[in-house]
Scaffold this motif. Structure first.
Motif, short mmCIF file in Angstrom:
data_model
loop_
_atom_site.label_atom_id
_atom_site.label_comp_id
_atom_site.label_asym_id
_atom_site.label_seq_id
_atom_site.Cartn_x
_atom_site.Cartn_y
_atom_site.Cartn_z
N SER A 71 0.86 -1.19 0.00
CA SER A 71 0.00 0.00 0.00
C SER A 71 0.89 1.23 0.00
N LEU A 72 0.61 2.14 -0.91
CA LEU A 72 1.39 3.38 -1.02
C LEU A 72 0.47 4.56 -0.76
N THR A 73 0.97 5.50 0.05
CA THR A 73 0.25 6.74 0.33
C THR A 73 1.11 7.88 -0.16
N LEU A 74 0.51 8.79 -0.92
CA LEU A 74 1.24 9.93 -1.47
C LEU A 74 1.18 11.12 -0.53
N SER A 75 2.22 11.93 -0.58
CA SER A 75 2.20 13.18 0.18
C SER A 75 1.67 14.32 -0.67
N SER A 76 1.59 14.12 -1.97
CA SER A 76 1.06 15.12 -2.89
C SER A 76 0.25 14.42 -3.96
N HIS A 77 -0.84 15.06 -4.36
CA HIS A 77 -1.68 14.49 -5.41
C HIS A 77 -1.68 15.38 -6.66
N GLU A 86 2.58 6.60 -11.21
CA GLU A 86 1.99 5.55 -12.03
C GLU A 86 2.96 5.04 -13.09
N ALA A 87 3.73 5.92 -13.68
CA ALA A 87 4.73 5.50 -14.67
C ALA A 87 5.79 4.63 -14.01
N ARG A 88 6.22 5.01 -12.82
CA ARG A 88 7.25 4.24 -12.12
C ARG A 88 6.72 2.85 -11.75
N LEU A 89 5.49 2.78 -11.26
CA LEU A 89 4.91 1.48 -10.91
C LEU A 89 4.81 0.58 -12.14
N GLU A 94 8.67 -6.39 -11.13
CA GLU A 94 8.17 -7.16 -9.98
C GLU A 94 6.76 -6.74 -9.56
N VAL A 95 6.34 -5.53 -9.94
CA VAL A 95 4.97 -5.08 -9.67
C VAL A 95 4.11 -5.69 -10.77
N ILE A 96 3.33 -6.71 -10.40
CA ILE A 96 2.56 -7.43 -11.40
C ILE A 96 1.12 -6.93 -11.52
N GLU A 97 0.69 -6.13 -10.58
CA GLU A 97 -0.60 -5.44 -10.63
C GLU A 97 -0.48 -4.19 -9.79
N ALA A 98 -1.22 -3.16 -10.15
CA ALA A 98 -1.27 -1.95 -9.32
C ALA A 98 -2.63 -1.29 -9.53
N TYR A 99 -3.19 -0.83 -8.44
CA TYR A 99 -4.53 -0.25 -8.46
C TYR A 99 -4.52 1.12 -7.79
#
Length: 154
Positions: A71-77, A86-89, A94-99
Motif C-alpha cells: 500500500s502506497l500513500t502519497l504526500s502530494s496528489h 503511475e509511470a514508475r509502478l 516485480e509489480v505485477i498489478e497496481a490499483y
C-alpha cells in the motif's frame, strides 16, 4: 457498453475458465455452431469486453514464491506527481498489478519476488525512490485461499 445476452455470458464464462478452448470446443459448450460462435467472440473482442488471452503461470514454479501487497500513500496528489508514480509502478517488473484506490491509501501494488532479501532490495531501489511517497505498508501473502476465478457476470 452493450448489453450481454445469455450466450455472450456463457462464452465469457467458458473462456475465463479455459482460454485455450478451440472454437469448436467453445461452440459445443455454448450450444452454437462454430461460425456464429467465432463471430460472437470477435464481437466481444471488438467491443473491448475480451481484452486478451494469456497463460496463468504458477509463481512458485518459476522461482517467485513471495507475494507482497504494498500500500502506497502519497504526500502530494499533484497531476505530475500522480503521473510519475503511475509511470514508475508500471516500469517495475516485480509489480505485477497496481490499483488506484479510494480511501486511506492511494495505491495497492501486488509484487512477486524470489526472496525477502529481493523484496528488501526492491523496496530500497525502486519503491522508496518514487517521488512523494509518504508511507509504504507491506503485507505478505503466505497462501492462496481462493485462486483467481471467473468474473461473476450479471
Amino acid at each position: 457498453m452493450r448489453e450481454l445476452d445469455d450466450i455472450d455470458r456463457h462464452i465469457l464464462l467458458e473462456l475465463q475458465r479455459d482460454g485455450r478452448l478451440t472454437n469448436q470446443e467453445l461452440a459445443d459448450r455454448v450450444g452454437l455452431s462454430p461460425s456464429p460462435c467465432l463471430r460472437r467472440v470477435r464481437q466481444l473482442q471488438d467491443d473491448g469486453i475480451i481484452t486478451g488471452f494469456s497463460a496463468e503461470v504458477a509463481p512458485v514454479a518459476v522461482g517467485l514464491p513471495i507475494t507482497a501487497w504494498v500500500s502506497l500513500t502519497l504526500s502530494s496528489h499533484a497531476a505530475e506527481v500522480v503521473d510519475e508514480v503511475e509511470a514508475r509502478l508500471r516500469g517495475i517488473p516485480e509489480v505485477i498489478e497496481a490499483y488506484l484506490l479510494a480511501g486511506d491509501d492511494d495505491y495497492l501494488a501486488r509484487v512477486a519476488v524470489a526472496s525477502f532479501d529481493e523484496y528488501e532490495n526492491l523496496m530500497r531501489r525502486e519503491l522508496r525512490a518514487i517521488p512523494s511517497i509518504a508511507a509504504i505498508k507491506t503485507t505478505f501473502a503466505f497462501g492462496i485461499t481462493k485462486p483467481r476465478s471467473p468474473l461473476p457476470l450479471p
